[in-house]
Motif scaffolding. Structure first.
Motif, PDB file in Angstrom:
ATOM      1  N   ALA A 215     -20.951 -11.481   1.274  1.00 47.70           N
ATOM      2  CA  ALA A 215     -21.182 -11.824   0.063  1.00 47.70           C
ATOM      3  C   ALA A 215     -22.639 -12.222  -0.038  1.00 47.70           C
ATOM      4  N   GLN A 216     -23.603 -12.429   1.203  1.00 46.50           N
ATOM      5  CA  GLN A 216     -24.770 -12.505   1.242  1.00 46.50           C
ATOM      6  C   GLN A 216     -25.610 -11.104   1.213  1.00 46.50           C
ATOM      7  N   SER A 217     -24.939 -10.065   1.429  1.00 41.93           N
ATOM      8  CA  SER A 217     -25.291  -8.709   1.458  1.00 41.93           C
ATOM      9  C   SER A 217     -25.479  -8.169  -0.305  1.00 41.93           C
ATOM     10  N   LEU A 218     -24.398  -8.624  -0.811  1.00 44.40           N
ATOM     11  CA  LEU A 218     -24.474  -8.267  -2.362  1.00 44.40           C
ATOM     12  C   LEU A 218     -24.997  -9.467  -3.245  1.00 44.40           C
ATOM     13  N   ALA A 219     -25.456 -10.320  -2.511  1.00 47.39           N
ATOM     14  CA  ALA A 219     -26.118 -11.428  -3.572  1.00 47.39           C
ATOM     15  C   ALA A 219     -27.203 -10.931  -4.171  1.00 47.39           C
ATOM     16  N   GLY A 220     -27.059 -11.602  -5.774  1.00 51.11           N
ATOM     17  CA  GLY A 220     -28.323 -11.248  -6.576  1.00 51.11           C
ATOM     18  C   GLY A 220     -27.820  -9.751  -7.247  1.00 51.11           C
ATOM     19  N   HIS A 221     -27.082  -9.218  -6.521  1.00 52.33           N
ATOM     20  CA  HIS A 221     -26.828  -7.815  -7.096  1.00 52.33           C
ATOM     21  C   HIS A 221     -25.390  -7.771  -8.132  1.00 52.33           C
ATOM     22  N   PHE A 222     -24.493  -8.440  -7.207  1.00 46.33           N
ATOM     23  CA  PHE A 222     -22.893  -8.468  -7.629  1.00 46.33           C
ATOM     24  C   PHE A 222     -22.349  -9.676  -7.959  1.00 46.33           C
ATOM     25  N   ALA A 223     -21.324  -9.802  -8.774  1.00 43.41           N
ATOM     26  CA  ALA A 223     -20.442 -10.955  -8.732  1.00 43.41           C
ATOM     27  C   ALA A 223     -19.104 -10.779  -8.553  1.00 43.41           C
ATOM     28  N   ALA A 224     -18.567 -11.556  -7.425  1.00 46.40           N
ATOM     29  CA  ALA A 224     -17.112 -11.179  -7.064  1.00 46.40           C
ATOM     30  C   ALA A 224     -16.138 -11.511  -8.416  1.00 46.40           C
ATOM     31  N   VAL A 225     -15.268 -10.582  -8.574  1.00 47.16           N
ATOM     32  CA  VAL A 225     -14.292 -10.932  -9.787  1.00 47.16           C
ATOM     33  C   VAL A 225     -12.792 -10.891  -9.092  1.00 47.16           C
ATOM     34  N   GLY A 226     -12.778 -10.605  -7.804  1.00 47.43           N
ATOM     35  CA  GLY A 226     -11.156 -10.895  -7.318  1.00 47.43           C
ATOM     36  C   GLY A 226     -11.224 -10.318  -5.884  1.00 47.43           C
ATOM     37  N   ALA A 227     -10.190 -10.625  -5.224  1.00 45.19           N
ATOM     38  CA  ALA A 227      -9.918 -10.441  -3.664  1.00 45.19           C
ATOM     39  C   ALA A 227      -8.535 -10.134  -3.425  1.00 45.19           C
ATOM     40  N   THR A 228      -8.242  -9.363  -2.605  1.00 48.29           N
ATOM     41  CA  THR A 228      -6.735  -9.332  -2.116  1.00 48.29           C
ATOM     42  C   THR A 228      -6.777  -9.003  -0.575  1.00 48.29           C
ATOM     43  N   THR A 229      -5.818  -9.566   0.232  1.00 47.00           N
ATOM     44  CA  THR A 229      -5.793  -9.192   1.592  1.00 47.00           C
ATOM     45  C   THR A 229      -4.412  -8.380   1.774  1.00 47.00           C
ATOM     46  N   VAL A 230      -4.622  -7.217   2.456  1.00 43.73           N
ATOM     47  CA  VAL A 230      -3.620  -6.089   2.863  1.00 43.73           C
ATOM     48  C   VAL A 230      -3.155  -6.615   4.171  1.00 43.73           C
ATOM     49  N   SER A 231      -1.900  -7.015   4.442  1.00 41.46           N
ATOM     50  CA  SER A 231      -1.377  -7.298   5.653  1.00 41.46           C
ATOM     51  C   SER A 231      -0.024  -6.348   5.941  1.00 41.46           C
ATOM     52  N   ALA A 232       0.130  -6.004   7.329  1.00 44.65           N
ATOM     53  CA  ALA A 232       1.108  -5.390   7.780  1.00 44.65           C
ATOM     54  C   ALA A 232       1.347  -5.463   9.248  1.00 44.65           C
ATOM     55  N   ARG A 233       2.574  -5.234   9.812  1.00 42.14           N
ATOM     56  CA  ARG A 233       2.574  -5.292  11.146  1.00 42.14           C
ATOM     57  C   ARG A 233       2.754  -3.752  11.572  1.00 42.14           C
ATOM     58  N   LEU A 234       1.954  -3.073  12.655  1.00 45.18           N
ATOM     59  CA  LEU A 234       2.167  -1.871  13.354  1.00 45.18           C
ATOM     60  C   LEU A 234       2.780  -1.622  14.532  1.00 45.18           C
ATOM     61  N   ALA A 235       3.847  -0.745  14.545  1.00 42.45           N
ATOM     62  CA  ALA A 235       4.278  -0.741  16.033  1.00 42.45           C
ATOM     63  C   ALA A 235       3.706   0.599  16.540  1.00 42.45           C
ATOM     64  N   LEU A 236       2.893   0.612  17.676  1.00 43.46           N
ATOM     65  CA  LEU A 236       2.301   1.948  17.867  1.00 43.46           C
ATOM     66  C   LEU A 236       2.577   1.952  19.225  1.00 43.46           C
ATOM     67  N   SER A 237       2.368   3.365  19.613  1.00 41.11           N
ATOM     68  CA  SER A 237       2.435   3.924  21.121  1.00 41.11           C
ATOM     69  C   SER A 237       1.079   3.584  21.834  1.00 41.11           C
ATOM     70  N   ARG A 238       1.102   3.353  23.106  1.00 47.95           N
ATOM     71  CA  ARG A 238      -0.051   3.237  23.904  1.00 47.95           C
ATOM     72  C   ARG A 238      -1.231   4.435  23.596  1.00 47.95           C
ATOM     73  N   SER A 239      -0.522   5.658  23.202  1.00 48.41           N
ATOM     74  CA  SER A 239      -1.499   6.764  22.969  1.00 48.41           C
ATOM     75  C   SER A 239      -2.314   6.491  21.709  1.00 48.41           C
ATOM     76  N   GLU A 240      -1.260   5.871  20.714  1.00 53.37           N
ATOM     77  CA  GLU A 240      -2.005   5.650  19.174  1.00 53.37           C
ATOM     78  C   GLU A 240      -2.809   4.107  19.488  1.00 53.37           C
ATOM     79  N   VAL A 241      -2.790   3.375  20.413  1.00 58.89           N
ATOM     80  CA  VAL A 241      -3.614   2.317  20.663  1.00 58.89           C
ATOM     81  C   VAL A 241      -4.987   2.746  21.221  1.00 58.89           C
ATOM     82  N   ARG A 242      -4.800   3.689  21.940  1.00 58.07           N
ATOM     83  CA  ARG A 242      -5.780   4.332  22.636  1.00 58.07           C
ATOM     84  C   ARG A 242      -6.847   4.938  21.499  1.00 58.07           C
TER      85      ARG A 242
END
Length: 284
Positions: A215-242
């Motif tokens: 918010a501080q980085s955009l202050a004075g230039h932009f107004a927030a008009v909405g937000a959403t949070t994307v959530s999911a559960r990932l099942a990863l291999s050790r190689s994918e975690v690396r």
């Protein structure tokens, strides 16, 4: 390069319009004052002036990111960005410009362009390995090597939609290049993002004041008009975690040998939380 993208570009030296010159590869972009910028064989144009203060993500980090994203693990983020873009983008008759500032491989930009068949795209990144990949991300997208902390190589008020995904924010420049009816979409990690790996693998944790700093980085230039949070559960291999560790900021701070020891101790699949906040902003 796509003529509908080039028309929006400006010389990073003098801010004059750029035009493509040369009948066959290697071609260049040139302004009326003679400043010339070569198009690389890989398809991107280098619009840096002088030596960049930083070189961005390494080839290894970009390769890791490309592999991880290609597996579809962050597709929920791409889909959410595409949906937000389709709802927010002004309905132009012809070729509105979508810019991804800090585009990385260009995968998120490509998803947005798939949702906006009338649009053209430009991927901006200071990393050469990223720009090479982004130049091939979508038929309607071009890529330019550019420092997004500096003046963007774009005309004033020319961008209909600006994406900023896990990348630095230049509020003043974002405001300058966006149209008055344009939209800025900012994707940042939420508090729960990859939380299971932070303690286990010694990764960088999400700044608890991340939302306030955005918010501080955009202050004075932009107004927030909405937000959403994307959530999911990932099942990863050790190689994918690396690979996941290797594609992000923790790659700069992680001891490879120690990471390998900790990964060996993890049960497979490794359950990980994906949590990304997407904020929508309009110019003030």
């Amino acid at each position: 390069m796509n003529a509908d993208v080039v028309t929006h570009l400006r010389c990073p030296v003098c801010a004059e319009p750029l035009a493509e010159v040369g009948a066959a590869p290697p071609r260049s972009l040139r302004c009326p004052r003679g400043h010339t910028f070569d198009l690389a064989r890989q398809g991107y144009v280098n619009l840096l002036t002088g030596r960049a203060p930083h070189t961005g993500d390494t080839a290894e980090m970009i390769a890791a990111r490309a592999d991880f994203l290609a597996a579809g693990h962050y597709d929920p983020v791409s889909a959410a960005l595409a949906d937000a873009a389709a709802q927010a983008l002004p309905r132009d008759a012809y070729a509105p410009l979508v810019v991804d500032a800090g585009a990385g491989t260009g995968r998120h930009l490509a998803a947005v362009l798939d949702a906006l068949p009338q649009a053209v795209g430009l991927a901006l990144d200071v990393s050469k390995p990223a720009s090479r990949r982004a130049a091939r991300a979508h038929p309607r997208a071009d890529a330019a090597l550019a420092d997004t902390w500096a003046r963007l190589p774009l005309a004033d008020g020319t961008t209909a939609l600006l994406l900023n995904v896990f990348a630095p924010r230049n509020g003043a420049e974002f405001h300058r290049v966006l149209r008055a009816d344009g939209v800025l979409l900012v994707a940042t990690p939420a508090a729960a993002h990859l939380a299971e790996l932070v303690e286990t693998l010694g990764l960088l944790r999400v700044d608890p004041e991340k939302e306030e700093r955005v918010a501080q980085s955009l202050a004075g230039h932009f107004a927030a008009v909405g937000a959403t949070t994307v959530s999911a559960r990932l099942a990863l291999s050790r190689s994918e975690v690396r690979t996941l560790v290797g594609m992000g900021p923790s790659a700069w701070h992680t001891d490879v040998d120690r990471l390998g020891e900790r990964l060996t101790a993890l049960p497979e699949p490794v359950e990980v939380t994906l949590a990304v906040r997407i904020g929508c902003y309009r110019p003030r």
